[in-house]
Design a protein around this motif. Structure first.
Motif, PDB file in Angstrom:
ATOM      1  N   TYR A 189       0.796  -1.151  -0.072  1.00 15.99           N
ATOM      2  CA  TYR A 189      -0.094  -0.106   0.037  1.00 15.99           C
ATOM      3  C   TYR A 189       0.938   1.313  -0.261  1.00 15.99           C
ATOM      4  CZ  TYR A 189      -4.015  -3.105   0.665  1.00 15.99           C
ATOM      5  OH  TYR A 189      -4.702  -3.874   0.450  1.00 15.99           O
ATOM      6  N   LEU A 196      -6.536   4.319   6.598  1.00  9.82           N
ATOM      7  CA  LEU A 196      -7.355   3.280   5.716  1.00  9.82           C
ATOM      8  C   LEU A 196      -8.039   4.006   4.570  1.00  9.82           C
ATOM      9  CD1 LEU A 196      -9.576   1.495   8.501  1.00  9.82           C
ATOM     10  CD2 LEU A 196      -7.980   0.708   6.964  1.00  9.82           C
ATOM     11  N   LEU A 199      -6.123   3.626   1.301  1.00 15.32           N
ATOM     12  CA  LEU A 199      -5.691   2.249   0.740  1.00 15.32           C
ATOM     13  C   LEU A 199      -6.458   2.075  -0.558  1.00 15.32           C
ATOM     14  CD1 LEU A 199      -6.255  -0.078   3.813  1.00 15.32           C
ATOM     15  CD2 LEU A 199      -4.246   0.990   3.181  1.00 15.32           C
ATOM     16  N   ASP A 200      -7.560   2.931  -0.785  1.00 15.14           N
ATOM     17  CA  ASP A 200      -8.224   2.440  -2.187  1.00 15.14           C
ATOM     18  C   ASP A 200      -7.787   3.389  -3.261  1.00 15.14           C
ATOM     19  OD1 ASP A 200      -9.799   0.213  -1.139  1.00 15.14           O
ATOM     20  OD2 ASP A 200     -10.862   2.000   0.006  1.00 15.14           O
TER      21      ASP A 200
END
Lengths: 644, 366
Positions: A189, A196, A199-200
């Motif tokens: 990552y 968090l 992460l995408d």
């Protein structure tokens, strides 16, 4: 095959089906107009309603909305310079300057007509390719898809404007931003800093809305007054249609580019419309007007972004692999009905395929007509003092951005990228290459990764790769020759009047970018080898370019800033701060109260609207925002100080 | 009040029915109203709209509404992204003990726990499974690979498998290759299983797997055209947790059966331990609907009973067969032990798997 087409056509004689189509088209049109909300939002909103319908009716409803989103999103892009959906960002480049010149009518009618033709060409292509689409798609292996992505990236070269160095760095910055989050195979990552949210990766909607939307809003506010002078819209409408007829070649090529961008996995509507824009600029003999209001710059992307959705349906229906995000939802809906698309779809559900195709074609026609009817009224918005519209637009943009992952990070990214976009705009860094780099970053890296791990270095010798490699070489030569000849390709229009920022700001900004690239390169040292290729390839050349740019900046003669410019910069910054304040308020006291407070203070305190009007406006806006949030299924977190 | 329709000829029975009904109404008035009457159940879906788990719950949702006494309204809330962790944390932290919030989970949510991801701070042991739905997976090869039957696998050369990531569902086929000691390698980085299947069709890869519903729709036609040969399934669990043949593809052997056929002995070793731990999470207990452990017993009970009724409901079975993948919708209480066991991993195996994905597939786990 043709009798199935006729049977499917017969379905549209049923008033229920017509009603559903109209409902879908209406929803799609409204969602398209709202900034930042596009195909995904429209399908997601309608999805809960389909669970009680039969499959044909449901598909008509969904396809109706998907088909028109890219017709109506143009309205926002042209009128207020804020992308109506991410895929409409390319239209902003020339469409908005036209609106500022009082030619909104011309830009819009040209856009609707090319959208319509693009959509119809897409539908025809979809029909004709049904028997041959499977082998056609199977022709493209990972290496060929990689070359297509690289070719698309090279188009950014045409969009760098009169300062190619800055444009090229801008593309690298886009590539780098696109590599935030999971590397292919989740190997690592990257640049997620333990968040968090990262992460995408950063959602496309936030990037497009920030870099183009927020930047434009700040500028329009700082400029004061309304978007366009009050000139009769008059003959503009006819003129726009004539423009489309004159440039029919662009429409056809743009539509085909769109269809292909849709068929090939991972490309999508945004990349498709930019590729089409790039191709228009590349093939134009005179490029001076691009970015300043050239109608060809509207026709190109508009003819592509509707046909993308038609192209998307080919992998969706024939391979059960969604061609894009809205198609993924469509696919999910088909699963719900127990229909798993695939090779048998053409034999077993041909009537359904044709229902979808007809629905798509009709929706395009109805949508274009509806937009044409709505536009004269909407075009009047450009005469309204912009500050009065601003709260409504800002709130909608915040909702649009938040909807992509329902996380505060969405709003943070929106504002940070908005500020970046504004600086880029002021300092002559073309933003188009940035967005092209960003949207193609993920697929390019994915196919690079697959090509290397499947074929090693052998992928370079595949015939398809060699052909496209030659094409790429020709494109690069074409770009370089153009630059050397001094054939000035587009300059994104900056604010009218003298520059707002001087030499010092320019040097500081370049240093900042240099710092970002260097930091990114330093971080990349810990990535496993395949995960590092991309960040390293994007940062190393950019670092050299940034150093060169600093030297150039230092040697350039200083520009004396007019005192008026300093004032304007101050105003722009204070407007930006008001957006930051709105963001902080949402975080502190929740969305509803923050929206009410922001809207009221902005209108009453700043715009000096009358108290009663400010209150009514605020109440309406908060109500509308709550309704939209409910439709979109948004869950705004409660403020940390309470509130809701 | 609605009149009661009766086909009975005798007025007495009509009278009796009326009497029964008033008794029932009286009982309700006395406070025995169904627990969920007039309530709304919020379903947390830690995935984006229209993904596999989303479609799964939205398909069975309306049947649950009808079959839970009191007919509660179900609302769906998708919290996608972040490897499903934000959605899981929302459920873990915000749920009250009233059974009004339930959670759908899938393999994506179990793997971080099994792999020891520090960000996955949720604990399945504190929750109760309400409903469980397995999924199966089938592996197949292309005739060009030279493999005609499973027996050929041992001597097959250069098998290439296309997948998404070594720490997702693809781990099961990849572990199977190691277990069976095949000359196979994974090319990872595809966007989805569908993209990987396209790569298989165009000859970029020559061994692949699909989940059973996708297999039936997209691979069976290829098999009929002679473009694919089915090999084996990953298997399902029986009541005592043993790996048995997949009822959706009963003719195909399971991975451990193939091992026995090739090697002539029962499977054993580190890769077998890994397979036994990860396969259930990936397939055998893939979709689970959860409620918090301290929710009222009645809240869980009505779900179990709804599942019993649905397993005999013809309309439900035919309408949802594709989405359920040909597997029954099972009661969570029957499988509770199996499920909790599925999420246990010993440190040694965990270290082994982490080391394996790092070395072989260059995956950097935190």
């Amino acid at each position: 095959m043709w009798d199935a087409a006729l049977i499917a056509l017969g379905k549209f004689a049923d008033p229920v089906h017509i009603g559903m189509l109209m409902a879908g088209v209406m929803a799609g049109t409204v969602i398209g107009i709202l900034p930042g909300l596009g195909g995904i939002a429209s399908v997601a909103i309608l999805l809960p309603f389909i669970f009680k319908l039969d499959v044909h009716t449901a598909m008509i409803l969904l396809i109706g909305s998907v088909a028109v989103v890219h017709t109506s999103d143009t309205i926002t892009s042209v009128l207020i310079g804020t992308p109506g959906s991410a895929a409409a960002a390319a239209t902003v480049l020339d469409g908005h300057p036209l609106a500022k010149q009082g030619q909104a009518g011309r830009a819009l009618s040209a856009a609707f007509l090319s959208s319509l033709i693009g959509g119809l060409i897409g539908a025809v292509f979809l029909t004709l390719s049904l028997p041959i689409a499977r082998p056609l798609v199977l022709l493209f292996g990972s290496p060929e898809l990689l070359m297509l992505c690289v070719l698309g990236l090279s188009f950014a070269g045409f969009l760098t404007g009169s300062q190619p160095l800055k444009g090229a760095m801008s593309a690298c910055l886009g590539l780098l931003l696109g590599s935030v989050g999971a590397a292919p195979t989740e190997a690592v990552y990257r640049y997620s800093f333990d968040q968090l949210y990262l992460l995408d990766g950063i959602p496309l909607v936030g990037v497009a809305l920030g870099v183009f939307g927020i930047a434009e809003i700040i500028d329009l506010l700082a400029k004061g007054g309304q978007i366009a002078e009050r000139i009769g819209l008059g003959g503009g409408w006819i003129q726009g249609m004539k423009d489309v007829m004159r440039h029919w070649g662009i429409v056809v090529r743009g539509s085909l580019i769109g269809v292909w961008a849709g068929i090939l996995p991972g490309i999508g509507a945004t990349a498709g419309s930019w590729m089409s824009y790039g191709h228009v600029v590349a093939m134009a003999r005179d490029r001076e007007r691009f970015g300043k209001g050239d109608i060809r710059g509207v026709i190109g992307p508009e003819s592509a972004n509707n046909s993308v959705e038609a192209g998307d349906l080919i992998p969706t229906l024939l391979f059960s692999v969604p061609g894009g995000a809205p198609a993924a939802i469509l696919l999910g809906a088909l699963f719900f009905y127990g229909i798993q698309p695939g090779p048998r779809m053409v034999q077993e559900n041909l009537d359904l395929i044709f229902t979808i195709i007809w629905g798509f074609a009709f929706a395009n026609a109805i949508g274009a007509g509806l937009c044409l009817l709505l536009s004269p009224a909407l075009a009047r918005l450009t005469w309204v003092p912009f500050a009065k519209m601003a709260p409504a637009i800002v709130v909608t943009i915040f909702i649009g951005a938040f909807q992509s992952s329902q996380h505060f990070g969405d709003l943070f990214a929106l504002l940070a990228l908005g500020f970046l976009g504004w600086l880029m705009k002021q300092l002559g860094w073309a933003r188009a290459p940035f967005l092209v780099g960003f949207v193609l970053s993920k697929p390019t890296e994915q196919y690079l990764w697959l090509s290397i791990s499947r074929y090693g270095a052998e992928w370079l010798w595949r015939p398809g790769v060699i052909v496209m490699g030659l094409l790429l070489l020709a494109t690069i030569v074409w770009i370089v020759v153009g630059k050397l000849k001094g054939k000035q390709s587009l300059d994104e229009e900056s604010t009218e009047g003298p520059p707002l920022l001087g030499k010092t700001s320019s040097i500081v900004f370049t240093f900042f970018i240099l710092f970002v690239f260097a930091g990114a390169l330093y971080e990349a040292r810990s990535f496993p080898y395949l995960g590092a290729i991309f960040p390293v390839a994007a940062t190393i050349p950019a670092i050299f370019m940034a150093v060169l740019q600093v030297v150039l900046d230092l040697r350039a003669p200083g520009v004396e800033l007019a005192p008026e410019a300093r004032n304007k910069t101050g105003t722009a910054l204070s407007y930006f701060l008001s957006l930051v304040l709105y963001f902080l308020l949402i975080w502190l006291i929740g969305f509803a109260i923050a929206t009410a407070l922001f809207t009221f203070l902005f209108l009453y305190g700043w715009v000096k609207l009358r108290l009663s009007r400010s209150l009514i406006y605020t109440a309406c806006l908060v109500g509308a925002a709550a309704f939209m949030g409910w439709m979109l299924g948004l869950y705004w977190p409660a403020g940390i100080l309470g509130g809701w | 009040m609605k009149r009661i329709r009766s086909t009975a000829r005798w007025p007495v029975s009509r009278w009796l029915a009326g009497f029964g009904l008033s008794l029932a109404l009286a009982a309700q008035a006395l406070g025995a109203a169904p627990y969920y009457e007039g309530k709304t159940i919020e379903i947390i879906i830690p995935f984006p709209v229209a993904g596999g788990s989303d479609i799964w719950i939205r398909t069975i949702g309306p049947y649950l509404e009808r079959n839970i006494p009191g007919n509660p309204r179900l609302v769906y809330r998708n919290i996608g992204g972040g490897r499903g962790i934000p959605g899981m944390m929302e459920f873990a932290l915000k749920t009250k003990s009233d059974g009004l919030m339930v959670l759908v989970s899938s393999a994506t949510n179990y793997f971080p726990v099994l792999l020891g991801d520090k960000a996955a701070k949720y604990d399945f042991r504190q929750w109760k499974p309400l409903l469980v739905n397995p999924v199966g997976g089938v592996m197949y090869v292309s005739p060009a690979s030279g493999v005609k039957r499973v027996e050929d696998l041992a001597k097959a050369k250069d098998l290439i498998y296309g997948g998404i990531s070594a720490i997702g569902l693809d781990m099961i086929p990849l572990i199977s290759f190691e277990l069976l000691e095949l000359d196979a390698r994974g090319v990872l980085g595809f966007k989805g299983r569908g993209d990987a299947r396209i790569a298989f069709e165009r000859g970029e890869t020559n061994i692949d797997y699909q989940t059973t519903p996708a297999y039936n729709a997209t691979v069976v036609p290829l098999i009929k055209e002679g473009k694919a040969i089915p090999l084996m399934s990953f298997g399902q669990l029986d009541d005592s947790g043993n790996i048995v043949r997949d009822p959706a593809v009963p003719d195909l052997p399971t991975v451990p059966e193939v091992y026995e056929k090739i090697k002539g002995r029962k499977p054993s070793g580190k890769f077998w331990d890994t397979y036994k731990i990860f396969m259930p999470s990936a397939f055998a207990v893939q979709k689970i609907l959860w409620v918090k452990g301290d929710a009222p017993a009645e809240a869980a009970r009505v779900f179990y009973e709804a599942s019993d009724r649905l397993s005999k409901d013809k309309e439900f079975l035919t309408k949802t067969s594709k989405v359920l993948g040909g597997y029954p919708l099972q009661r969570g209480d029957r499988l509770e032990k199996t499920i909790q066991q599925a999420f246990q991993i010993d440190q040694e195996t965990q270290r082994f798997v982490r080391e394996w994905v790092r070395k072989k597939y260059h995956v950097k786990l935190d």
